[in-house]
Design a protein around this motif. Structure first.
Motif, mmCIF file in Angstrom:
data_model
loop_
_atom_site.group_PDB
_atom_site.id
_atom_site.type_symbol
_atom_site.label_atom_id
_atom_site.label_comp_id
_atom_site.label_asym_id
_atom_site.label_seq_id
_atom_site.Cartn_x
_atom_site.Cartn_y
_atom_site.Cartn_z
ATOM 1 N N LEU A 1 46.594 87.239 182.339
ATOM 2 C CA LEU A 1 47.620 86.255 182.006
ATOM 3 C C LEU A 1 47.963 86.271 180.528
ATOM 4 N N GLU B 1 50.344 79.593 179.396
ATOM 5 C CA GLU B 1 50.332 78.215 179.895
ATOM 6 C C GLU B 1 49.522 78.079 181.179
ATOM 7 N N TRP B 2 49.214 79.176 181.845
ATOM 8 C CA TRP B 2 48.435 79.140 183.086
ATOM 9 C C TRP B 2 46.934 79.330 182.853
ATOM 10 N N ILE C 1 43.878 77.595 185.324
ATOM 11 C CA ILE C 1 43.044 78.551 186.052
ATOM 12 C C ILE C 1 41.574 78.364 185.661
#
Length: 65
Positions: free
Chosen positions: A24, A31-32, A36
């Motif tokens: 990512l 932003e993830w 996660i």
């Protein structure tokens, strides 16, 4: 007494979350990363919760009069 399987589960989960976070980061979807990671922590707690409950039961029986 202590199951070695839980160590492998947690190590695999941590490795998987680390790889996902790295991918990512490389793709620019920072932003993830935090959500996660939170999901990974919750999954780890779900794996460990039965051992925590066993620990509380043992402690409770030790101090029961």
């Amino acid at each position: 007494m202590f199951d070695i399987e839980i160590i492998f589960k947690l190590a695999g989960l941590g490795l998987g979350i680390t790889i996902i976070n790295t991918v990512l980061k490389k793709t620019g979807a920072e932003e993830w990363i935090f959500p996660i990671t939170i999901v990974g922590v919750v999954m780890a707690l779900l794996v460990v919760i039965e051992y925590i409950l066993k620990l509380f039961e043992v402690v409770q029986t030790m101090f029961a009069f």
